[in-house]
Design a protein around this motif. Structure first.
Motif, mmCIF file in Angstrom:
data_model
loop_
_atom_site.group_PDB
_atom_site.id
_atom_site.type_symbol
_atom_site.label_atom_id
_atom_site.label_comp_id
_atom_site.label_asym_id
_atom_site.label_seq_id
_atom_site.Cartn_x
_atom_site.Cartn_y
_atom_site.Cartn_z
ATOM 1 N N LEU B 25 19.550 -20.306 -1.876
ATOM 2 C CA LEU B 25 18.779 -19.175 -2.333
ATOM 3 C C LEU B 25 17.292 -19.502 -3.115
ATOM 4 O O LEU B 25 16.062 -19.065 -2.557
ATOM 5 C CB LEU B 25 19.426 -18.140 -3.450
ATOM 6 N N GLY B 308 13.849 -4.408 5.485
ATOM 7 C CA GLY B 308 14.030 -5.858 6.010
ATOM 8 C C GLY B 308 14.068 -5.656 7.584
ATOM 9 O O GLY B 308 14.265 -6.689 7.908
ATOM 10 N N ILE B 365 7.762 -8.388 0.311
ATOM 11 C CA ILE B 365 9.108 -7.815 0.698
ATOM 12 C C ILE B 365 10.018 -8.278 -0.164
ATOM 13 O O ILE B 365 10.928 -7.272 -0.739
ATOM 14 C CB ILE B 365 9.377 -8.389 1.963
ATOM 15 N N LEU B 366 10.001 -9.585 -0.673
ATOM 16 C CA LEU B 366 11.098 -10.044 -1.605
ATOM 17 C C LEU B 366 11.185 -9.169 -2.857
ATOM 18 O O LEU B 366 12.081 -8.739 -3.269
ATOM 19 C CB LEU B 366 11.024 -11.479 -1.883
ATOM 20 N N VAL B 369 12.294 -5.486 -2.424
ATOM 21 C CA VAL B 369 13.997 -5.646 -2.097
ATOM 22 C C VAL B 369 14.690 -6.157 -3.207
ATOM 23 O O VAL B 369 15.969 -5.644 -3.630
ATOM 24 C CB VAL B 369 14.285 -6.608 -0.906
ATOM 25 N N PHE B 370 14.364 -7.221 -4.084
ATOM 26 C CA PHE B 370 14.920 -7.581 -5.217
ATOM 27 C C PHE B 370 14.981 -6.523 -6.228
ATOM 28 O O PHE B 370 15.952 -6.302 -7.019
ATOM 29 C CB PHE B 370 14.520 -8.887 -5.719
ATOM 30 N N ASN B 373 17.396 -3.950 -5.344
ATOM 31 C CA ASN B 373 18.865 -4.594 -5.726
ATOM 32 C C ASN B 373 19.131 -4.468 -7.279
ATOM 33 O O ASN B 373 20.159 -3.946 -7.372
ATOM 34 C CB ASN B 373 18.789 -5.891 -5.252
ATOM 35 N N ARG B 377 22.170 -1.923 -8.834
ATOM 36 C CA ARG B 377 23.163 -2.623 -9.783
ATOM 37 C C ARG B 377 23.240 -1.827 -10.987
ATOM 38 O O ARG B 377 24.312 -1.643 -11.357
ATOM 39 C CB ARG B 377 22.681 -4.062 -9.776
#
Lengths: 301, 388
Positions: B25, B308, B365-366, B369-370, B373, B377
């Motif tokens: 990762l 994604g 994008i990351l 997306v993170f 996420n 959560r």
């Protein structure tokens, strides 16, 4: 009294109406599957029957053919099937032990705070889009493979396996971890009380008890690996023919074949891409059936 | 081998595997960030992808004041309310008055042209003379030409290299896909949890969703092209891509909503019925409100999935880095082709091996997306606390 009756009636009608709406929404899933099957199979199987408007093609030649050259009218996906199986098998071979150990680490070994870091990290791994794995593979893994490869490029079965291994890790870890946690505490306590060490308990008691969960994880991993496209397309090389003879061989897979040529294919060529999708679809169906079988047996016990 | 040695060996393998998984990762994310970071800037986010050169006609109607913050080397035009500065070998617009005629500029075809800071001025045509702007040109002459007449023609190049069209297309795609998949998925889940009695029909629906969940996205792409692009004649468009994603998202949407509905305690429903509410009232006033956080998690995860996705979009929305704007009317249209961030990242590498560009898009994008996420959560955490 009469007013009450009509109100009641309206309620019943309303209830029925909403029931219908909910049912309709649920049936869209069924309709979608039906449409996908009709469209994909309809177009993909057409070339194998006489009377196809773009000419027929022998199914045997298709399924066993080792050459895909649309310009000369040869459409063999045999070598892609074998390569897809190689790549998937390779990724499972490398990825499953790593995933299994990682899941054991999170569920059994790691102190709580560390598990609290590793688990989200693995989940993030699943959140990264496959294209970015492809970019990573293209810029980092293939140059690395090239240094050891007897061939001039790093695009290879090995690069595909490495990328797929990374991609199936989070799927398997998540499923296996859940399965390990579901093993009754009494099993472990019994084993520890008999004098087994913690590690012995994990490998001799916990993991065997979590067998069906582990198997589910592996099958899901297989499904993910065989269907993956964008991550492997950039590192596979995608040659027009050839079963991989070494791990350094360039390979074309079923999925990359579709994504590469879909943009400009027409007539028979386009139909043959749908035929490729049919093969892929059948693989996925087999995986689904195996999965259902495992879950059924797991449920019986 | 003694038991102790064996145990230690296994223990080592377990730690190594965990370290490997986390290391991967760090490696992938680290690679994307280090490779693409130098490209990230506001210009990168908001510039058009292609650079474009146009002749614009400007008409001045008042005199403008130079701002106090202007640097010494900048050339200022009172007539146009604009400041140019020499960067390497070209003149760049470094400041523009809010009412500057450049804001109202039109090209030869009488279309409005958006000129912004950072664009290059390559040539000025005024009173029949033409002046080329580069580092050899006399600066006084440029200032003179800029202020000479009330009408002048300017050759302006807007700098490209940005991902703005892809950001817009991706947002539209998220909107369209959610607009269809969220209601269908949620309603279908309500049916399965609240209405359906175990039997053949439920089995068929469940089997269908399982198949949908297993189909590789490239097959969705093939289906979407045949069904939406060709058969329904939508062409490669945001709408065709969004509809393809709708089907792809259905299983996730249904499953997360089902989970959310199932954890609503039975006693809530019973209490509602006991008070005389009917099924629909119970659903809309009791069950759904307490299931909303769970449903929201499903929606957020779906957004991540849309952003994604690439294989299903490659041939349903297309690969052109352009805004989904109708060329004739100039309005946004869902029937126009465009391309998403993720698809473009792939095209950049596949067609020109431009890893920097792909990595820079990857950073965006990351981050998105993170963040999604993290959100899901947090919501899930709050939700499970509230229910206990």
């Amino acid at each position: 009294m009469k007013k009450d009756m009509s109100l009641n009636k309206r309620r019943v009608v309303l209830e029925k109406f909403f029931h219908g709406v909910f049912l309709l929404a649920a049936l869209i899933a069924v309709l979608s599957v039906a449409l996908i099957i009709i469209f994909i199979f309809g177009k993909g199987l057409a070339p194998f029957f006489s009377g196809n408007e773009y000419g027929t093609y022998s199914f045997i030649d298709f399924i066993t053919g080792l050459k895909w050259t649309p310009q000369s009218g040869e459409y063999g996906v045999g070598y892609m099937i074998v390569n897809s199986i190689f790549a998937t098998f390779g990724a499972i071979l490398v990825g499953v032990p790593i995933a299994l150990f990682t899941a054991v680490f999170i569920a059994e070994i790691a102190p709580k705070w560390l598990a609290g870091i590793v688990r989200p990290a693995i989940e993030l791994l699943a959140a990264i889009p496959s294209v970015l794995y492809g970019v990573f593979g293209f810029a980092v893994i293939t140059p690395l493979v090239k240094q050891f490869s007897p061939y001039p490029t790093g695009d290879s079965l090995l690069a595909v396996i490495i990328v797929l291994t990374i991609m199936i890790l989070p799927t398997i870890v998540a499923v296996v971890e859940t399965a390990i946690r579901a093993v009754p505490k009494s099993y472990k306590e019994g084993s520890l009380a008999l004098g087994a060490s913690k590690i012995q308990t994990i490998f001799k008691v916990t993991l065997p008890a979590a067998r069906s969960g582990i198997l589910t994880g592996i099958i899901l991993g297989v499904g993910r690996a065989i269907g993956e496209t964008m991550a492997v397309i950039l590192v596979a090389g995608n040659p027009e023919s050839g079963i991989a003879t070494t791990i350094f061989s360039r390979v074309r897979l079923l999925t990359t074949n579709i994504a590469l040529e879909q943009g400009y294919a027409a007539k028979l060529h386009e139909q043959m891409l749908f035929s490729t999708a049919v093969v892929l679809f059948i693989f996925i169906m087999i995986i689904n059936l195996v999965l259902a079988q495992i879950q059924k047996r797991g449920g019986d016990r | 081998m003694s038991r102790k040695v064996k145990d230690q060996l296994c223990n080592m393998l377990i730690w190594l595997s965990a370290a490997f998984s986390v290391g991967i990762l760090v490696l992938v994310v680290g690679f994307i960030f280090s490779k693409g970071w130098s490209k990230i800037s506001l210009d990168f986010l908001f510039n058009d992808y292609e650079s474009k050169t146009q002749y614009v006609t400007l008409e001045s109607d008042q005199a403008y004041q130079a701002p106090a913050s202007l640097s010494e080397s900048a050339l200022f035009s009172e007539n146009l309310g604009v400041a140019l500065e020499l960067k390497e070998d070209h003149y760049e617009i470094v400041w523009m008055d809010k009412e500057s005629p450049l804001k109202e500029a039109t090209n030869n075809a009488d279309e409005k042209v958006k000129i912004s800071k950072g664009d290059c001025v390559q040539q000025i045509k005024v009173s029949g003379k033409s002046l080329k702007l580069d580092k050899k040109t006399d600066q006084e002459e440029i200032v003179k030409a800029l202020n000479e007449n009330n009408t002048l023609v300017m050759k302006v190049m807007s700098v490209g290299g940005g991902i703005f069209p892809m950001i817009v297309s991706t947002l539209l795609l998220v909107l369209v896909a959610l607009l269809f998949s969220a209601p269908i998925g949620i309603l279908a889940a309500i049916y399965l949890v609240e209405y359906a009695k175990p039997g053949k029909l439920v089995n068929v629906i469940r089997f269908a969703t399982e198949i949908l969940a297993g189909i590789p996205s490239v097959v969705y792409g093939l289906f979407g092209m045949l069904m939406f692009v060709n058969t329904l004649n939508l062409g490669m468009s945001i709408l065709a891509g969004g509809l393809t994603l709708t089907i792809l998202l259905l299983p996730t949407m249904m499953r997360t909503t089902e989970e959310a509905l199932k954890v609503v305690p039975m006693s809530y429903r019973e209490a509602s019925y006991g008070l005389g509410a009917n099924k629909i009232q119970t659903l809309s006033k009791v069950v759904l409100p307490s299931a909303i956080p769970g449903i929201l998690v499903g929606v957020i995860l779906s957004i991540g999935r849309i952003i994604g996705e690439s294989a299903a979009l490659l041939f349903t929305i297309g690969t052109f880095a352009k805004l989904p704007v109708n060329p004739e009317s100039g309005n946004f249209s869902l029937l126009e082709t465009g391309t998403s961030l993720t698809v473009r990242a792939y095209i950049e590498v596949k067609e020109s091996g431009n890893v920097e560009m792909a990595a820079a898009i990857g950073i965006i994008i990351l981050i998105v997306v993170f963040t999604l996420n993290l959100f899901s959560r947090l919501i899930a955490k709050k939700f499970s606390k509230a229910n206990n």
